[in-house]
Write a protein that holds these residues in place. Structure first.
Motif, PDB file in Angstrom:
ATOM      1  N   GLN A 286       1.214  -1.512   0.161  1.00  0.00           N
ATOM      2  CA  GLN A 286      -0.044   0.107  -0.267  1.00  0.00           C
ATOM      3  C   GLN A 286       0.641   1.281  -0.505  1.00  0.00           C
ATOM      4  O   GLN A 286       1.853   1.234   0.987  1.00  0.00           O
ATOM      5  CB  GLN A 286      -0.910   0.126   1.119  1.00  0.00           C
ATOM      6  CG  GLN A 286      -2.068  -0.589   0.921  1.00  0.00           C
ATOM      7  CD  GLN A 286      -2.561  -0.475   2.573  1.00  0.00           C
ATOM      8  OE1 GLN A 286      -2.466  -1.479   3.727  1.00  0.00           O
ATOM      9  NE2 GLN A 286      -3.465   0.087   3.233  1.00  0.00           N
ATOM     10  N   THR A 287       0.249   2.354  -0.642  1.00  0.00           N
ATOM     11  CA  THR A 287       0.924   3.423  -1.096  1.00  0.00           C
ATOM     12  C   THR A 287      -0.737   4.545  -0.059  1.00  0.00           C
ATOM     13  O   THR A 287       0.148   5.398   0.428  1.00  0.00           O
ATOM     14  CB  THR A 287       1.590   4.061  -1.646  1.00  0.00           C
ATOM     15  OG1 THR A 287       3.059   3.161  -1.934  1.00  0.00           O
ATOM     16  CG2 THR A 287       1.627   5.569  -2.016  1.00  0.00           C
ATOM     17  N   THR A 288      -1.488   4.334  -1.155  1.00  0.00           N
ATOM     18  CA  THR A 288      -2.305   5.285  -0.958  1.00  0.00           C
ATOM     19  C   THR A 288      -3.325   3.931  -0.323  1.00  0.00           C
ATOM     20  O   THR A 288      -3.817   3.562  -1.077  1.00  0.00           O
ATOM     21  CB  THR A 288      -2.821   6.107  -1.452  1.00  0.00           C
ATOM     22  OG1 THR A 288      -3.515   5.443  -2.877  1.00  0.00           O
ATOM     23  CG2 THR A 288      -1.449   6.844  -1.876  1.00  0.00           C
ATOM     24  N   THR A 289      -4.696   4.512   0.620  1.00  0.00           N
ATOM     25  CA  THR A 289      -5.840   3.798   1.004  1.00  0.00           C
ATOM     26  C   THR A 289      -7.304   4.411   1.119  1.00  0.00           C
ATOM     27  O   THR A 289      -7.381   5.929   2.013  1.00  0.00           O
ATOM     28  CB  THR A 289      -5.528   2.989   2.008  1.00  0.00           C
ATOM     29  OG1 THR A 289      -4.371   1.958   1.788  1.00  0.00           O
ATOM     30  CG2 THR A 289      -7.181   2.119   2.249  1.00  0.00           C
ATOM     31  N   LEU A 290      -8.335   4.487   0.709  1.00  0.00           N
ATOM     32  CA  LEU A 290      -9.208   5.686   0.613  1.00  0.00           C
ATOM     33  C   LEU A 290      -9.696   4.427   2.538  1.00  0.00           C
ATOM     34  O   LEU A 290      -9.995   4.026   3.144  1.00  0.00           O
ATOM     35  CB  LEU A 290     -10.290   4.641  -0.024  1.00  0.00           C
ATOM     36  CG  LEU A 290     -11.334   5.749   0.233  1.00  0.00           C
ATOM     37  CD1 LEU A 290     -11.049   7.390  -0.141  1.00  0.00           C
ATOM     38  CD2 LEU A 290     -12.578   5.291  -1.102  1.00  0.00           C
ATOM     39  N   SER A 291     -10.338   6.073   3.070  1.00  0.00           N
ATOM     40  CA  SER A 291     -10.725   5.872   4.775  1.00  0.00           C
ATOM     41  C   SER A 291     -11.706   5.686   4.699  1.00  0.00           C
ATOM     42  O   SER A 291     -12.574   5.965   3.778  1.00  0.00           O
ATOM     43  CB  SER A 291     -10.173   7.136   5.944  1.00  0.00           C
ATOM     44  OG  SER A 291     -10.914   8.253   5.139  1.00  0.00           O
ATOM     45  N   SER A 292     -12.910   4.287   5.495  1.00  0.00           N
ATOM     46  CA  SER A 292     -13.410   4.052   5.714  1.00  0.00           C
ATOM     47  C   SER A 292     -15.145   5.472   5.482  1.00  0.00           C
ATOM     48  O   SER A 292     -15.675   5.485   5.401  1.00  0.00           O
ATOM     49  CB  SER A 292     -14.348   3.353   7.081  1.00  0.00           C
ATOM     50  OG  SER A 292     -13.910   3.612   8.094  1.00  0.00           O
ATOM     51  N   GLU A 293     -14.557   6.579   6.355  1.00  0.00           N
ATOM     52  CA  GLU A 293     -15.510   7.407   6.201  1.00  0.00           C
ATOM     53  C   GLU A 293     -15.246   8.995   5.060  1.00  0.00           C
ATOM     54  O   GLU A 293     -16.612   9.107   4.780  1.00  0.00           O
ATOM     55  CB  GLU A 293     -15.143   8.696   7.563  1.00  0.00           C
ATOM     56  CG  GLU A 293     -13.606   9.391   7.225  1.00  0.00           C
ATOM     57  CD  GLU A 293     -12.457   8.939   7.853  1.00  0.00           C
ATOM     58  OE1 GLU A 293     -11.753   9.927   8.792  1.00  0.00           O
ATOM     59  OE2 GLU A 293     -12.534   7.512   8.271  1.00  0.00           O
ATOM     60  N   ASP A 294     -14.480   8.278   3.897  1.00  0.00           N
ATOM     61  CA  ASP A 294     -14.620   8.681   2.565  1.00  0.00           C
ATOM     62  C   ASP A 294     -15.053   7.709   1.667  1.00  0.00           C
ATOM     63  O   ASP A 294     -14.885   7.884   0.380  1.00  0.00           O
ATOM     64  CB  ASP A 294     -13.838   8.859   2.666  1.00  0.00           C
ATOM     65  CG  ASP A 294     -13.120   9.927   2.995  1.00  0.00           C
ATOM     66  OD1 ASP A 294     -13.705  11.635   3.701  1.00  0.00           O
ATOM     67  OD2 ASP A 294     -11.431  10.847   3.441  1.00  0.00           O
ATOM     68  N   ALA A 295     -15.509   6.549   2.194  1.00  0.00           N
ATOM     69  CA  ALA A 295     -15.678   5.161   0.848  1.00  0.00           C
ATOM     70  C   ALA A 295     -17.236   5.615   0.317  1.00  0.00           C
ATOM     71  O   ALA A 295     -16.965   5.715  -0.951  1.00  0.00           O
ATOM     72  CB  ALA A 295     -15.849   4.281   1.940  1.00  0.00           C
TER      73      ALA A 295
END
Length: 355
Positions: A286-295
């Motif tokens: 991983q380098t970037t990952t969407l946060s759950s609140e932004d999903a």
């Protein structure tokens, strides 16, 4: 060794009907290391492994690392010609295979069975490892030119796992369902996280959506990594049965390319927390990952950089080449690509286009 000391009785690995605690996994890995040492393998040597994802492979990986060896993880789905190129390029001291039915020859080739049948020889165990030590070597897909052997250091793996933990959180009862191959960084990184977090890995040799759904509905797994087509097959199983994921399930990380919006919307309907992620062999996952609140708000995005990572877009317009910086980024290649420097002023120019 440290993980076995900290949480010896916690489950480290599940495979089929069997399970290993961290103490049991350490004991078997150490025995494998001693039997390798009896074959003349010394710390610092390079070992190539060609195997399906199974418990023996996990023990072999940890055993080789215990002995202080570099691991060349070979993709079992490649042709004989492609595998021979990678063996010629990486020049490992030995090739380990899960069985001799594989049509690949190397002058120093042993099966896991050969090692298990060997006598044991005690080795001097290192307590402190330099952060620059190469843990694993994986080849890029070679879509542009010949595949390059990427060095993944101790620092790369530790900082990637730490950045992921800061983003996702760690829970004592976490279990990562691993249906992606261990020869790929997405699978190998799960093993690294397991040791650092004290987290259970439930390993599957192949992806079977029915088995995955059954295990998650039982509440036996809390996280998993996959690609978009796998997500679509899981969603279809749930839709056909009119079932939903339990609230105990934390997240599915989806990488390897963008996920169609229809998949994401259907997943949300089935209570599947999907986090799109972007990473590569050169960034130890991983380098970037969407946060759950932004999903839901940012459907289609692969999120913000993990804590220790920086990302910029190189170009005159909004779209341009994705460039990455951070302690999780490789410092270099091996073999034919050794002279190539992956970093330009500290930045990895990925060749991927983003905005």
């Amino acid at each position: 060794l440290k993980r076995a000391y900290l949480t010896p009785e916690r489950t480290a690995l599940r495979f089929g009907e069997e399970a290993w605690t961290f103490q049991q996994l350490y004991n078997e890995a150490n025995e494998f290391a001693e039997k390798l040492h009896a074959k003349g393998i010394q710390p610092g040597m390079r070992i190539a492994i060609l195997s399906s994802s199974n418990a023996e492979l996990v023990i072999a990986i940890h055993g080789c690392l215990q002995l202080g060896c570099e691991l060349v993880m070979l993709n079992e789905r490649l042709s004989e010609v492609e595998l021979n190129y990678q063996l010629h390029d990486s020049k490992p001291n030995i090739l380990l295979v899960d069985n001799y039915e594989r049509e690949i020859n190397y002058n120093q080739r042993f099966s896991f069975h050969d090692i298990h049948n060997n006598k044991r020889k005690v080795y001097a165990m290192e307590r402190d490892w330099p952060k620059s030590r190469t843990i694993s070597i994986m080849y890029t897909s070679g879509t542009t030119g010949s595949p390059k052997g990427v060095r993944q250091s101790l620092e790369n793996h530790v900082m990637n796992a730490t950045g992921s933990a800061l983003h996702l959180g760690i829970h004592p009862d976490d279990c990562w369902l691993c249906v992606v191959p261990l020869f790929h960084i997405s699978g190998f990184s799960i093993l690294m996280r397991s040791v650092l977090y004290g987290m259970t890995v439930s390993l599957h040799t192949k992806f079977d959506p029915e088995k995955v759904v059954a295990e998650i509905l039982e509440g036996a797994a809390t996280r998993m990594s996959l690609v978009a087509v796998m997500l679509q097959r899981i969603v279809s199983v749930l839709e056909n049965r009119n079932q939903y994921f339990p609230d105990s399930f934390q997240s599915i990380l989806v990488g390897g390319g963008p996920v169609p919006l229809s998949y994401l919307e259907r997943a949300i309907e089935r209570n599947i927390p999907v986090l799109q992620t972007y990473g590569m062999t050169e960034t130890a996952s991983q380098t970037t990952t969407l946060s759950s609140e932004d999903a839901i708000r940012k459907l289609g995005s692969s999120g913000k950089p993990l804590f220790f990572a920086d990302v910029r877009i190189d170009g005159e317009e909004k779209m341009g080449e994705i460039c990455i910086k951070g302690p999780h980024v490789t410092k270099g290649y091996i073999g034919a690509a050794e002279s190539k420097k992956p970093l330009l002023n500290g930045w990895l120019h990925t060749g991927d286009i983003g905005y």
